[in-house]
Scaffold this motif. Sequence first.
Motif, PDB file in Angstrom:
ATOM      1  N   ASN A  91       0.842  -1.194   0.000  1.00  0.00           N
ATOM      2  CA  ASN A  91       0.000   0.000   0.000  1.00  0.00           C
ATOM      3  C   ASN A  91       0.884   1.255   0.000  1.00  0.00           C
ATOM      4  OD1 ASN A  91      -1.935   1.988   0.408  1.00  0.00           O
ATOM      5  ND2 ASN A  91      -2.869   0.987   2.186  1.00  0.00           N
ATOM      6  N   LYS A  92       0.565   2.175  -0.884  1.00  0.00           N
ATOM      7  CA  LYS A  92       1.299   3.440  -0.954  1.00  0.00           C
ATOM      8  C   LYS A  92       1.232   4.192   0.370  1.00  0.00           C
ATOM      9  CE  LYS A  92       1.407   7.826  -3.502  1.00  0.00           C
ATOM     10  NZ  LYS A  92       0.742   8.638  -4.562  1.00  0.00           N
ATOM     11  N   ASN A  93       0.138   4.025   1.092  1.00  0.00           N
ATOM     12  CA  ASN A  93      -0.053   4.715   2.366  1.00  0.00           C
ATOM     13  C   ASN A  93       0.094   3.780   3.557  1.00  0.00           C
ATOM     14  OD1 ASN A  93      -0.883   7.353   1.196  1.00  0.00           O
ATOM     15  ND2 ASN A  93      -2.603   6.160   0.418  1.00  0.00           N
ATOM     16  N   ALA A  94       0.928   2.751   3.409  1.00  0.00           N
ATOM     17  CA  ALA A  94       1.110   1.767   4.476  1.00  0.00           C
ATOM     18  C   ALA A  94       1.579   2.421   5.766  1.00  0.00           C
ATOM     19  CB  ALA A  94       2.121   0.706   4.040  1.00  0.00           C
ATOM     20  N   ALA A  95       0.975   2.004   6.873  1.00  0.00           N
ATOM     21  CA  ALA A  95       1.398   2.500   8.186  1.00  0.00           C
ATOM     22  C   ALA A  95       2.704   1.842   8.625  1.00  0.00           C
ATOM     23  CB  ALA A  95       0.300   2.229   9.221  1.00  0.00           C
ATOM     24  N   HIS A  96       2.990   0.662   8.050  1.00  0.00           N
ATOM     25  CA  HIS A  96       4.203  -0.080   8.387  1.00  0.00           C
ATOM     26  C   HIS A  96       4.913  -0.481   7.087  1.00  0.00           C
ATOM     27  CE1 HIS A  96       1.006  -0.943  11.429  1.00  0.00           C
ATOM     28  NE2 HIS A  96       1.946  -0.439  12.223  1.00  0.00           N
ATOM     29  N   PRO A  97       5.443   0.514   6.365  1.00  0.00           N
ATOM     30  CA  PRO A  97       5.995   0.249   5.032  1.00  0.00           C
ATOM     31  C   PRO A  97       7.212  -0.671   5.031  1.00  0.00           C
ATOM     32  CG  PRO A  97       6.567   2.454   5.772  1.00  0.00           C
ATOM     33  CD  PRO A  97       5.558   1.939   6.737  1.00  0.00           C
ATOM     34  N   TYR A  98       8.049  -0.575   6.057  1.00  0.00           N
ATOM     35  CA  TYR A  98       9.257  -1.410   6.076  1.00  0.00           C
ATOM     36  C   TYR A  98       8.921  -2.861   6.406  1.00  0.00           C
ATOM     37  CZ  TYR A  98      11.826   2.914   5.654  1.00  0.00           C
ATOM     38  OH  TYR A  98      12.300   4.119   5.190  1.00  0.00           O
ATOM     39  N   ALA A  99       7.966  -3.057   7.292  1.00  0.00           N
ATOM     40  CA  ALA A  99       7.528  -4.421   7.591  1.00  0.00           C
ATOM     41  C   ALA A  99       6.886  -5.045   6.353  1.00  0.00           C
ATOM     42  CB  ALA A  99       6.545  -4.415   8.754  1.00  0.00           C
ATOM     43  N   ALA A 100       6.191  -4.227   5.569  1.00  0.00           N
ATOM     44  CA  ALA A 100       5.580  -4.721   4.329  1.00  0.00           C
ATOM     45  C   ALA A 100       6.653  -5.120   3.320  1.00  0.00           C
ATOM     46  CB  ALA A 100       4.666  -3.650   3.740  1.00  0.00           C
ATOM     47  N   LYS A 101       7.709  -4.313   3.208  1.00  0.00           N
ATOM     48  CA  LYS A 101       8.807  -4.644   2.297  1.00  0.00           C
ATOM     49  C   LYS A 101       9.523  -5.913   2.749  1.00  0.00           C
ATOM     50  CE  LYS A 101       9.735   0.068   0.684  1.00  0.00           C
ATOM     51  NZ  LYS A 101      10.698   1.209   0.666  1.00  0.00           N
ATOM     52  N   LEU A 102       9.724  -6.030   4.038  1.00  0.00           N
ATOM     53  CA  LEU A 102      10.377  -7.231   4.568  1.00  0.00           C
ATOM     54  C   LEU A 102       9.536  -8.469   4.261  1.00  0.00           C
ATOM     55  CD1 LEU A 102      12.166  -7.644   7.946  1.00  0.00           C
ATOM     56  CD2 LEU A 102      10.452  -9.317   7.249  1.00  0.00           C
ATOM     57  N   ALA A 103       8.230  -8.361   4.469  1.00  0.00           N
ATOM     58  CA  ALA A 103       7.345  -9.498   4.214  1.00  0.00           C
ATOM     59  C   ALA A 103       7.365  -9.891   2.747  1.00  0.00           C
ATOM     60  CB  ALA A 103       5.922  -9.161   4.653  1.00  0.00           C
ATOM     61  N   ARG A 104       7.323  -8.894   1.872  1.00  0.00           N
ATOM     62  CA  ARG A 104       7.344  -9.194   0.437  1.00  0.00           C
ATOM     63  C   ARG A 104       8.646  -9.877   0.037  1.00  0.00           C
ATOM     64  NH1 ARG A 104       5.810  -4.795  -4.239  1.00  0.00           N
ATOM     65  NH2 ARG A 104       6.581  -5.942  -6.042  1.00  0.00           N
ATOM     66  N   SER A 105       9.737  -9.464   0.625  1.00  0.00           N
ATOM     67  CA  SER A 105      11.016 -10.105   0.352  1.00  0.00           C
ATOM     68  C   SER A 105      11.034 -11.540   0.854  1.00  0.00           C
ATOM     69  CB  SER A 105      12.166  -9.320   0.999  1.00  0.00           C
ATOM     70  OG  SER A 105      12.448  -8.146   0.292  1.00  0.00           O
ATOM     71  N   TYR A 106      10.543 -11.735   2.063  1.00  0.00           N
ATOM     72  CA  TYR A 106      10.578 -13.082   2.643  1.00  0.00           C
ATOM     73  C   TYR A 106       9.733 -14.059   1.830  1.00  0.00           C
ATOM     74  CZ  TYR A 106      11.067 -16.780   6.010  1.00  0.00           C
ATOM     75  OH  TYR A 106      11.374 -17.982   6.587  1.00  0.00           O
ATOM     76  N   ILE A 107       8.616 -13.580   1.317  1.00  0.00           N
ATOM     77  CA  ILE A 107       7.738 -14.421   0.494  1.00  0.00           C
ATOM     78  C   ILE A 107       8.481 -14.961  -0.727  1.00  0.00           C
ATOM     79  CG2 ILE A 107       5.718 -14.314  -1.047  1.00  0.00           C
ATOM     80  CD1 ILE A 107       4.557 -12.282   1.077  1.00  0.00           C
ATOM     81  N   LEU A 108       9.412 -14.176  -1.257  1.00  0.00           N
ATOM     82  CA  LEU A 108      10.149 -14.580  -2.453  1.00  0.00           C
ATOM     83  C   LEU A 108      11.470 -15.273  -2.152  1.00  0.00           C
ATOM     84  CD1 LEU A 108       9.408 -11.418  -4.601  1.00  0.00           C
ATOM     85  CD2 LEU A 108       8.537 -13.736  -4.995  1.00  0.00           C
ATOM     86  N   SER A 109      11.811 -15.426  -0.881  1.00  0.00           N
ATOM     87  CA  SER A 109      13.021 -16.158  -0.513  1.00  0.00           C
ATOM     88  C   SER A 109      12.790 -17.649  -0.680  1.00  0.00           C
ATOM     89  CB  SER A 109      13.394 -15.864   0.945  1.00  0.00           C
ATOM     90  OG  SER A 109      12.497 -16.523   1.822  1.00  0.00           O
ATOM     91  N   LYS A 110      13.831 -18.424  -0.566  1.00  0.00           N
ATOM     92  CA  LYS A 110      13.708 -19.881  -0.652  1.00  0.00           C
ATOM     93  C   LYS A 110      12.722 -20.382   0.403  1.00  0.00           C
ATOM     94  CE  LYS A 110      16.355 -24.171  -0.196  1.00  0.00           C
ATOM     95  NZ  LYS A 110      17.706 -24.758   0.028  1.00  0.00           N
ATOM     96  N   GLU A 111      12.869 -19.893   1.619  1.00  0.00           N
ATOM     97  CA  GLU A 111      12.010 -20.319   2.712  1.00  0.00           C
ATOM     98  C   GLU A 111      10.549 -19.934   2.466  1.00  0.00           C
ATOM     99  OE1 GLU A 111      14.895 -18.976   2.946  1.00  0.00           O
ATOM    100  OE2 GLU A 111      16.045 -20.589   3.894  1.00  0.00           O
ATOM    101  N   GLY A 112      10.342 -18.693   2.002  1.00  0.00           N
ATOM    102  CA  GLY A 112       8.987 -18.225   1.733  1.00  0.00           C
ATOM    103  C   GLY A 112       8.331 -18.995   0.602  1.00  0.00           C
ATOM    104  N   GLN A 113       9.103 -19.293  -0.432  1.00  0.00           N
ATOM    105  CA  GLN A 113       8.578 -20.036  -1.562  1.00  0.00           C
ATOM    106  C   GLN A 113       8.220 -21.475  -1.179  1.00  0.00           C
ATOM    107  OE1 GLN A 113       8.678 -18.664  -5.421  1.00  0.00           O
ATOM    108  NE2 GLN A 113       7.766 -17.459  -3.782  1.00  0.00           N
ATOM    109  N   ILE A 114       9.036 -22.081  -0.344  1.00  0.00           N
ATOM    110  CA  ILE A 114       8.737 -23.437   0.116  1.00  0.00           C
ATOM    111  C   ILE A 114       7.517 -23.434   1.034  1.00  0.00           C
ATOM    112  CG2 ILE A 114       9.594 -25.351   1.535  1.00  0.00           C
ATOM    113  CD1 ILE A 114      12.335 -24.910   0.289  1.00  0.00           C
ATOM    114  N   ASN A 115       7.364 -22.374   1.827  1.00  0.00           N
ATOM    115  CA  ASN A 115       6.154 -22.250   2.646  1.00  0.00           C
ATOM    116  C   ASN A 115       4.906 -22.294   1.770  1.00  0.00           C
ATOM    117  OD1 ASN A 115       7.166 -22.093   5.255  1.00  0.00           O
ATOM    118  ND2 ASN A 115       7.359 -19.874   5.228  1.00  0.00           N
ATOM    119  N   LEU A 116       4.937 -21.587   0.640  1.00  0.00           N
ATOM    120  CA  LEU A 116       3.797 -21.572  -0.269  1.00  0.00           C
ATOM    121  C   LEU A 116       3.554 -22.955  -0.866  1.00  0.00           C
ATOM    122  CD1 LEU A 116       4.554 -18.153  -1.978  1.00  0.00           C
ATOM    123  CD2 LEU A 116       2.502 -18.682  -0.659  1.00  0.00           C
TER     124      LEU A 116
END
Length: 362
Positions: A278-303
Amino acid sequence: MKISKKTSIFLITALLGTTLVGCSSQSSAGTSDNWNTIVKKAKKEGKVKSVGMPDTWANWVGTWNDIKSKFGISHTDTDMSSAQELQNFKKIGKSSSAADLGDIGINVGPTAVKQNLLTAYKTQYWDKIPSWAKDKKGYYAAGYTGTIAFITDTKNVSTKDAPTSWKDLASGKYKVSVGDVTTGAQSQYAVLAAAYANGGNEKNIMPGIKYFAKLQKANRLSSVDSSVENLKKGETQVSIVWDFNALNYSNLINEKGRYKITIPSDGSVMSGYAEVINKNAAHPYAAKLARSYILSKEGQINLAKGYARPIRTDIKIPASIKSKLLPDKDYKKIYHVKSNETWNKTTIKLAQLWQSDVLGSK
C-alpha cells in the motif's frame, strides 16, 4: 483472500545466524533503503497488517510465523477479494483500517497501478521472477501460481460422475459452485478457463459467459461459497477453485478419499497472485520485509507446503512436499494470459456480463 476470497529474505547471518543467499550490503532495487535499513526499521515498526492473506490460504501461516520468530513482527489479516483489497488501500489516516500489504490476482495489478495505490519495490529476488509475472517498475510481482481445478465431494456426487473436463461438467446433474465472479480473481479465472476450453481467451470471454449461462438456465449454479467450512459440512457438490485451494481444503478436512481433484483436461488457466504494498502503508518497512521473505527460498517453500506452485523455478521443492501436489502430467492443456493489460480490461466488463448474461439468463 482466501478461504472466503480467494492462501525471503536473503538472511543476514549476523542478524539471524542462518545462511540464506543474500545481499545485505546492497540496496534493494526499487527503494533507496538497503536491506539492513529495511530490517532495522521493520523491527521497530513491529507489526504488519495484510488483506487477503489469511493463514489457511496457500499456507500463509507458515510465512507469518517465520516473520514473527525471526524478526519479532506480529501480523493480522482481514480476508477479502482482490477488488475489495484495492478499496481497502484507498483508506488513509491514523485511525484507518487500511492494510500495509495485500495479495491480489495479477490481472488486478494494472488497475492498482493506474489508481496510484501501490509502492514500487523490487526485492533482492527481482531477476528470479519471470517477466510475465511482474510489473517493470516494481509495483507488483507474483509470489506463486495457481491453476483452475475441479474439486468434487464424493459424498454428494459419485466418483464416476466427478468431472474431469468442462465437457463432463456441462453434462452433469450436480450443482456447481464458482464463487463471486464480480469481485474474486479465482472466480474470474474460472470463467476464463471455461472460455479457453471453448475457443476463447482474455480478449474473448464470451465462450465462458455462454458456458455458465447454460448452467444457470439449467438451475445448476450454486450460490454456496467454496470455503473449507462449507466443503466440510457437505454444502457443495462440485466447486471450481485454484488447484492449491482444492488440495489444501482436502488436507484440512482430512477425510481420505472424500474429494476428487482434477485439472480439466480440455483446458485450464494458470496465473499468479501478486503481493503488493500500500502506498499509504502505516508499516511500510515491515511490508517490504514481508514481500522479500515471500520470495526467498524459505517463503517459496512455505507456499509449496500450502499446495501453491512457487513463482521461482530456480528453487528445488523437497520431494516430500512435491509429492503432495498434483502430478505434472495433469497440466497438459494450460493457458497462460498473454496480456495482463487486456485481461484487466476484460475483468472490468466481466462483472456486468456475469450479472446480465449469466445470472439474468433464466
